[in-house]
Design a protein around this motif. Sequence first.
Motif, PDB file in Angstrom:
ATOM      1  N   TRP A 113      61.868  41.746  79.585  1.00  0.00           N
ATOM      2  CA  TRP A 113      62.117  40.534  80.353  1.00  0.00           C
ATOM      3  C   TRP A 113      61.941  40.826  81.835  1.00  0.00           C
ATOM      4  CZ3 TRP A 113      65.453  39.385  84.271  1.00  0.00           C
ATOM      5  CH2 TRP A 113      65.620  38.029  84.577  1.00  0.00           C
ATOM      6  N   GLN A 116      61.504  38.576  85.836  1.00  0.00           N
ATOM      7  CA  GLN A 116      61.439  37.327  86.575  1.00  0.00           C
ATOM      8  C   GLN A 116      60.031  37.118  87.127  1.00  0.00           C
ATOM      9  OE1 GLN A 116      64.693  36.969  89.260  1.00  0.00           O
ATOM     10  NE2 GLN A 116      64.295  34.827  89.770  1.00  0.00           N
ATOM     11  N   PRO A 163      55.350  32.771  84.363  1.00  0.00           N
ATOM     12  CA  PRO A 163      55.919  32.342  83.079  1.00  0.00           C
ATOM     13  C   PRO A 163      54.864  32.159  81.990  1.00  0.00           C
ATOM     14  CG  PRO A 163      56.989  31.170  84.849  1.00  0.00           C
ATOM     15  CD  PRO A 163      55.866  31.946  85.480  1.00  0.00           C
ATOM     16  N   THR A 194      54.084  34.889  79.396  1.00  0.00           N
ATOM     17  CA  THR A 194      55.001  35.168  78.295  1.00  0.00           C
ATOM     18  C   THR A 194      54.262  35.127  76.967  1.00  0.00           C
ATOM     19  OG1 THR A 194      56.922  34.308  79.480  1.00  0.00           O
ATOM     20  CG2 THR A 194      57.051  34.368  77.084  1.00  0.00           C
ATOM     21  N   THR A 198      58.453  38.648  78.297  1.00  0.00           N
ATOM     22  CA  THR A 198      59.035  37.359  78.643  1.00  0.00           C
ATOM     23  C   THR A 198      59.188  37.272  80.154  1.00  0.00           C
ATOM     24  OG1 THR A 198      60.259  37.283  76.549  1.00  0.00           O
ATOM     25  CG2 THR A 198      60.965  35.789  78.300  1.00  0.00           C
ATOM     26  N   SER A 215      60.483  34.831  83.184  1.00  0.00           N
ATOM     27  CA  SER A 215      61.290  33.664  83.491  1.00  0.00           C
ATOM     28  C   SER A 215      60.876  33.068  84.827  1.00  0.00           C
ATOM     29  CB  SER A 215      62.772  34.022  83.518  1.00  0.00           C
ATOM     30  OG  SER A 215      63.050  34.964  84.541  1.00  0.00           O
ATOM     31  N   SER A 216      61.077  31.766  84.970  1.00  0.00           N
ATOM     32  CA  SER A 216      60.730  31.067  86.194  1.00  0.00           C
ATOM     33  C   SER A 216      61.862  31.095  87.192  1.00  0.00           C
ATOM     34  CB  SER A 216      60.326  29.629  85.897  1.00  0.00           C
ATOM     35  OG  SER A 216      61.388  28.936  85.269  1.00  0.00           O
TER      36      SER A 216
END
Length: 123
Positions: free
Chosen positions: A11, A13, A88, A91, A120, A122-123
Motif C-alpha cells: 500500500w 499513497q 490511484p 492499483t 494499492t 490511495s488518493s
Amino acid sequence: QVQLIESGGGWVQAGGSLRLSCAASGRTFSSYNMGWFRQAPGKERGFVAGILWSGGSTDYEDSVKGRFTISRDNAKNTVYLQMNSLKPEDTAVYYCAATTNSYNYANRRYAYWGQGTQVTVSS
C-alpha cells in the motif's frame, strides 16, 4: 520451465514509490525477455513494461512512461519494476512474465507468469 515469484507490492499513497522484484528459478534467466503486466479488478490484464534478455532494450506502456523503470540483474536472476509518482489508477495485481521469443517480446506476448503481487495506491 522458468518459475517466477513476485514481491514488493503493498500500500502506498498517491505520489509515492514502490519497487517490485521478480525472482526466477533455474540457471537460464539471461535467456528470457522479461515483462510486467497488471490487472485491476473487473479489467483485463494489460502490459506495463518489458526488457530484452540482454537489458539492451526496454518497452513501456504509455501511461507509465517517465514514472516506471524496468531493469534486470541477470547475475541475481531478478527483474525489477521501480514505480514512482504512483497514481490511484495504478492499483492492480502486478504480474511478472517471461518469454524466450524475440517476436513475442516485440508484440508483448509472454509465455510464463508469476502469481502476482498486489499494489494499492490511495488518493
